[in-house]
Design a protein around this motif. Structure first.
Motif, short mmCIF file in Angstrom:
data_model
loop_
_atom_site.label_atom_id
_atom_site.label_comp_id
_atom_site.label_asym_id
_atom_site.label_seq_id
_atom_site.Cartn_x
_atom_site.Cartn_y
_atom_site.Cartn_z
N ASP A 173 8.61 7.15 -7.17
CA ASP A 173 8.68 5.77 -6.67
C ASP A 173 8.99 4.78 -7.77
O ASP A 173 9.74 3.80 -7.55
CB ASP A 173 7.36 5.41 -5.98
N TYR A 174 8.45 5.00 -8.95
CA TYR A 174 8.76 4.08 -10.05
C TYR A 174 10.24 4.09 -10.38
O TYR A 174 10.84 3.05 -10.66
CB TYR A 174 7.94 4.42 -11.30
N VAL A 175 10.86 5.25 -10.34
CA VAL A 175 12.31 5.31 -10.61
C VAL A 175 13.08 4.53 -9.55
O VAL A 175 13.92 3.68 -9.86
CB VAL A 175 12.81 6.77 -10.67
N TYR A 176 12.77 4.80 -8.29
CA TYR A 176 13.56 4.18 -7.22
C TYR A 176 13.30 2.68 -7.09
O TYR A 176 14.17 1.94 -6.61
CB TYR A 176 13.30 4.89 -5.90
N TRP A 177 12.15 2.22 -7.50
CA TRP A 177 11.89 0.79 -7.45
C TRP A 177 12.38 0.07 -8.70
O TRP A 177 12.30 -1.16 -8.79
CB TRP A 177 10.40 0.52 -7.21
#
Length: 271
Positions: A173-177
């Motif tokens: 999630d950190y990558v995609y956000w």
């Protein structure tokens, strides 16, 4: 009896002359500006106002669509979703006995994959994952990277190393956000380490994993298998083993398909 005409008053001629002089001194209207005694400044012309408005709108659109640049201080957007431990199992999100399984083939550099996560995962979780209907299984593949340093491969390897510590979904999630530009060199080692740190991994262990070949080779094998299966576009989504469908799914259609499969599964006799 005829009356003799009155002699003209001498001051009347002077008054008329003064009136005419005042009129002559007033600024004259330009052709095409009837009804206005003063011309508009150039910046108030309709064309100028329209141009300024258009530029303002364009600038606002650019700002709204501009992705955050890599931050040297590690300040990242915090993903809004927080998952309970009972729905986390490695690269799977949801109950193990969920009747519908959604396999998502994605490349961490893929902007449409990012939209899928940011725009649809919240509603999928609320309606289907938290209710035990759906399980999402990530299939991270690296097919978009190019250049001497394959950023897609490095991102997916980072996810695999985070998975070894049970922090896959936080990293995911950190990558995609916090997605950056595709194949622009934005996903530096420092940036990936900031993602890993924010995800709560043991950074020393994560660094050691990244330095080895095991996780990277595993990503390459999964990517090759996906390409050989005809999956050459991300995201590609498969529901309950059906042929993967590429592209960003329509949220309403996807929800309807999940309900239909769940309904069919509940109607099937238990062996």
């Amino acid at each position: 009896m005829r009356q003799r005409p009155k002699p003209p008053l001498p001051y009347q001629a002077r008054r008329e002359r003064r009136t005419q002089e005042r009129l002559d001194r007033q600024p004259r209207e330009r052709p095409g500006s009837a009804g206005s005694s003063r011309s508009r400044p150039a910046w108030q012309s309709p064309f100028a106002l329209i141009t300024v408005a258009a530029l303002a709108v364009a600038f606002a659109v650019i700002l709204l669509n501009q992705k955050p640049a890599p931050s040297p201080t590690g300040q990242l957007i915090t993903p809004p979703l927080v998952y309970s431990a009972d729905i986390l199992n490695g690269e799977s999100l949801g109950q193990a006995d969920a009747p519908v399984v959604m396999a998502v083939y994605a490349d961490f550099q893929c902007p449409v994959c990012g939209r899928l996560v940011r725009e649809q995962f919240s509603s999928l979780r609320t309606e289907f994952i938290d209710t035990g209907i759906l399980r999402i299984e990530s299939r991270d593949i690296a097919i978009l990277g190019s250049g001497a340093r394959d950023e897609s491969l490095e991102l997916a390897t980072g996810a695999s190393c985070a998975n070894k510590q049970g922090r896959y979904w936080a990293y995911h999630d950190y990558v995609y956000w916090n997605q950056q530009g595709e194949n622009r060199g934005d996903y530096t080692e420092a940036f990936l380490r900031s993602i890993a740190t924010a995800s709560g991994v043991d950074v020393a262990a994560w660094d050691s994993c990244m330095a080895g070949d095991e996780a990277r080779d595993a990503v390459m094998e999964v990517s090759l298998a996906a390409l050989q299966a005809g999956i050459n576009s991300t995201p590609s989504i498969s529901l309950n083993g059906e042929d993967p469908i590429p592209g960003l799914p329509d949220a309403t259609a996807l929800a309807a398909a999940i309900r239909s499969l769940a309904s069919a599964a509940s109607a099937s006799p238990v062996p």
